[in-house]
Scaffold this motif. Structure first.
Motif, mmCIF file in Angstrom:
data_model
loop_
_atom_site.group_PDB
_atom_site.id
_atom_site.type_symbol
_atom_site.label_atom_id
_atom_site.label_comp_id
_atom_site.label_asym_id
_atom_site.label_seq_id
_atom_site.Cartn_x
_atom_site.Cartn_y
_atom_site.Cartn_z
ATOM 1 N N MET A 1 0.865 -1.017 0.002
ATOM 2 C CA MET A 1 0.020 0.097 0.193
ATOM 3 C C MET A 1 0.671 1.239 -0.103
ATOM 4 S SD MET A 1 -2.681 1.324 2.858
ATOM 5 C CE MET A 1 -1.546 1.109 4.209
ATOM 6 N N LYS A 2 0.388 2.209 -0.752
ATOM 7 C CA LYS A 2 1.289 3.456 -0.645
ATOM 8 C C LYS A 2 0.402 4.624 -0.061
ATOM 9 C CE LYS A 2 3.757 4.965 -4.346
ATOM 10 N NZ LYS A 2 4.202 5.448 -5.611
ATOM 11 N N LEU A 3 1.129 5.303 0.890
ATOM 12 C CA LEU A 3 0.858 6.337 1.679
ATOM 13 C C LEU A 3 1.099 7.503 1.305
ATOM 14 C CD1 LEU A 3 1.375 4.963 5.455
ATOM 15 C CD2 LEU A 3 -0.627 4.620 4.058
ATOM 16 N N TYR A 4 0.380 8.898 1.504
ATOM 17 C CA TYR A 4 0.497 9.870 1.143
ATOM 18 C C TYR A 4 0.599 11.020 2.072
ATOM 19 C CZ TYR A 4 -0.494 14.433 -1.498
ATOM 20 O OH TYR A 4 -0.356 15.790 -1.870
ATOM 21 N N ARG A 5 1.548 11.763 1.932
ATOM 22 C CA ARG A 5 1.285 13.110 2.990
ATOM 23 C C ARG A 5 1.786 14.353 2.259
ATOM 24 N NH1 ARG A 5 5.628 12.109 7.588
ATOM 25 N NH2 ARG A 5 4.496 13.921 8.612
ATOM 26 N N LEU A 6 1.253 15.532 2.845
ATOM 27 C CA LEU A 6 1.525 16.791 2.323
ATOM 28 C C LEU A 6 2.025 17.446 3.505
ATOM 29 C CD1 LEU A 6 1.560 18.704 0.040
ATOM 30 C CD2 LEU A 6 -0.562 19.498 0.897
ATOM 31 N N LEU A 7 3.171 17.939 3.617
ATOM 32 C CA LEU A 7 4.118 18.329 4.536
ATOM 33 C C LEU A 7 3.863 19.990 4.336
ATOM 34 C CD1 LEU A 7 7.175 16.191 4.959
ATOM 35 C CD2 LEU A 7 5.233 15.788 6.199
ATOM 36 N N THR A 8 3.560 20.863 5.247
ATOM 37 C CA THR A 8 3.470 22.190 5.110
ATOM 38 C C THR A 8 4.264 22.939 6.371
ATOM 39 O OG1 THR A 8 1.385 22.157 6.032
ATOM 40 C CG2 THR A 8 1.417 21.916 3.905
ATOM 41 N N GLU A 9 4.421 24.057 6.075
ATOM 42 C CA GLU A 9 5.266 24.754 7.301
ATOM 43 C C GLU A 9 5.516 26.214 6.584
ATOM 44 O OE1 GLU A 9 6.210 25.496 10.755
ATOM 45 O OE2 GLU A 9 6.155 23.522 10.488
ATOM 46 N N ASP A 58 -3.306 -2.859 5.727
ATOM 47 C CA ASP A 58 -4.542 -2.057 5.120
ATOM 48 C C ASP A 58 -4.530 -0.851 5.505
ATOM 49 O OD1 ASP A 58 -5.178 -4.921 4.076
ATOM 50 O OD2 ASP A 58 -6.235 -5.350 5.979
ATOM 51 N N TYR A 59 -5.213 0.174 4.640
ATOM 52 C CA TYR A 59 -5.412 1.467 5.037
ATOM 53 C C TYR A 59 -6.488 1.705 5.846
ATOM 54 C CZ TYR A 59 -6.682 6.378 4.661
ATOM 55 O OH TYR A 59 -6.731 7.589 5.080
ATOM 56 N N ASP A 60 -6.317 2.568 7.040
ATOM 57 C CA ASP A 60 -7.101 2.886 7.960
ATOM 58 C C ASP A 60 -7.182 4.476 8.209
ATOM 59 O OD1 ASP A 60 -8.845 3.471 10.328
ATOM 60 O OD2 ASP A 60 -7.602 2.093 11.425
ATOM 61 N N PRO A 61 -8.239 4.984 7.694
ATOM 62 C CA PRO A 61 -8.242 6.559 7.969
ATOM 63 C C PRO A 61 -7.780 6.961 9.544
ATOM 64 C CG PRO A 61 -10.557 5.820 7.717
ATOM 65 C CD PRO A 61 -9.675 4.826 7.544
ATOM 66 N N GLU A 62 -7.726 6.339 10.402
ATOM 67 C CA GLU A 62 -7.703 6.600 11.669
ATOM 68 C C GLU A 62 -5.903 6.679 12.026
ATOM 69 O OE1 GLU A 62 -9.658 7.857 13.952
ATOM 70 O OE2 GLU A 62 -10.959 7.740 12.437
ATOM 71 N N MET A 63 -5.164 6.103 10.976
ATOM 72 C CA MET A 63 -3.636 5.989 11.311
ATOM 73 C C MET A 63 -2.871 7.052 11.180
ATOM 74 S SD MET A 63 -2.333 4.278 7.656
ATOM 75 C CE MET A 63 -2.531 2.829 7.739
ATOM 76 N N LYS A 64 -1.968 7.288 11.938
ATOM 77 C CA LYS A 64 -1.156 8.453 12.184
ATOM 78 C C LYS A 64 -0.035 8.205 11.041
ATOM 79 C CE LYS A 64 -3.113 9.887 16.170
ATOM 80 N NZ LYS A 64 -4.026 10.945 15.890
ATOM 81 N N LEU A 65 -0.063 8.869 9.998
ATOM 82 C CA LEU A 65 0.530 8.992 8.831
ATOM 83 C C LEU A 65 2.248 9.170 9.215
ATOM 84 C CD1 LEU A 65 -1.439 10.508 5.869
ATOM 85 C CD2 LEU A 65 -0.960 7.779 6.515
ATOM 86 N N GLY A 66 2.371 10.204 10.057
ATOM 87 C CA GLY A 66 3.701 10.566 10.753
ATOM 88 C C GLY A 66 4.367 9.413 11.174
ATOM 89 N N GLU A 67 3.515 8.431 11.999
ATOM 90 C CA GLU A 67 4.287 7.381 12.669
ATOM 91 C C GLU A 67 4.475 6.196 11.615
ATOM 92 O OE1 GLU A 67 1.770 6.878 15.915
ATOM 93 O OE2 GLU A 67 2.006 8.952 16.582
ATOM 94 N N GLN A 68 4.188 6.194 10.603
ATOM 95 C CA GLN A 68 4.599 4.977 9.608
ATOM 96 C C GLN A 68 5.833 5.049 9.029
ATOM 97 O OE1 GLN A 68 1.870 2.984 9.398
ATOM 98 N NE2 GLN A 68 1.031 4.280 10.847
#
Length: 68
Positions: A1-9, A58-68
Motif C-alpha cells: 500500500m502506498k501512503l501519501y502526506r502533504l507536509l506544510t510549514e 490495510d489503509y485505515d483513515p485513523e492511522m497516524k501517517l507521521g508514525e508510519q
C-alpha cells in the motif's frame, strides 16, 4: 500500500527539518515543492508531498501517517 502526506510549514528551517525527518523515515519526495503567501499570517509557506510504500498493511483513515 502506498501512503501519501502533504507536509506544510512556514518558510523557515523548520520546513526543511520536517521534510528531512520524513525522508529519514523512508518517505520519498513526490512532485515539486510548492511555495505561496499566507495572507492571514503574513508569511510565505512551503509544501511538499511525500509518499511511502508500506507492505502488508490495510489503509485505515485513523492511522497516524507521521508514525508510519
Amino acid at each position: 500500500m502506498k501512503l501519501y502526506r502533504l507536509l506544510t510549514e512556514d518558510d523557515t528551517s523548520a520546513f526543511c527539518h520536517k521534510v528531512s525527518l520524513a525522508l529519514s523515515k523512508g518517505w520519498e519526495l513526490h512532485g515539486s515543492p510548492a511555495y505561496g503567501f499566507d495572507a492571514a499570517k503574513g508569511v510565505m509557506r512551503c509544501a511538499q508531498a511525500v509518499t511511502k510504500e508500506v507492505p502488508g498493511k490495510d489503509y485505515d483513515p485513523e492511522m497516524k501517517l507521521g508514525e508510519q
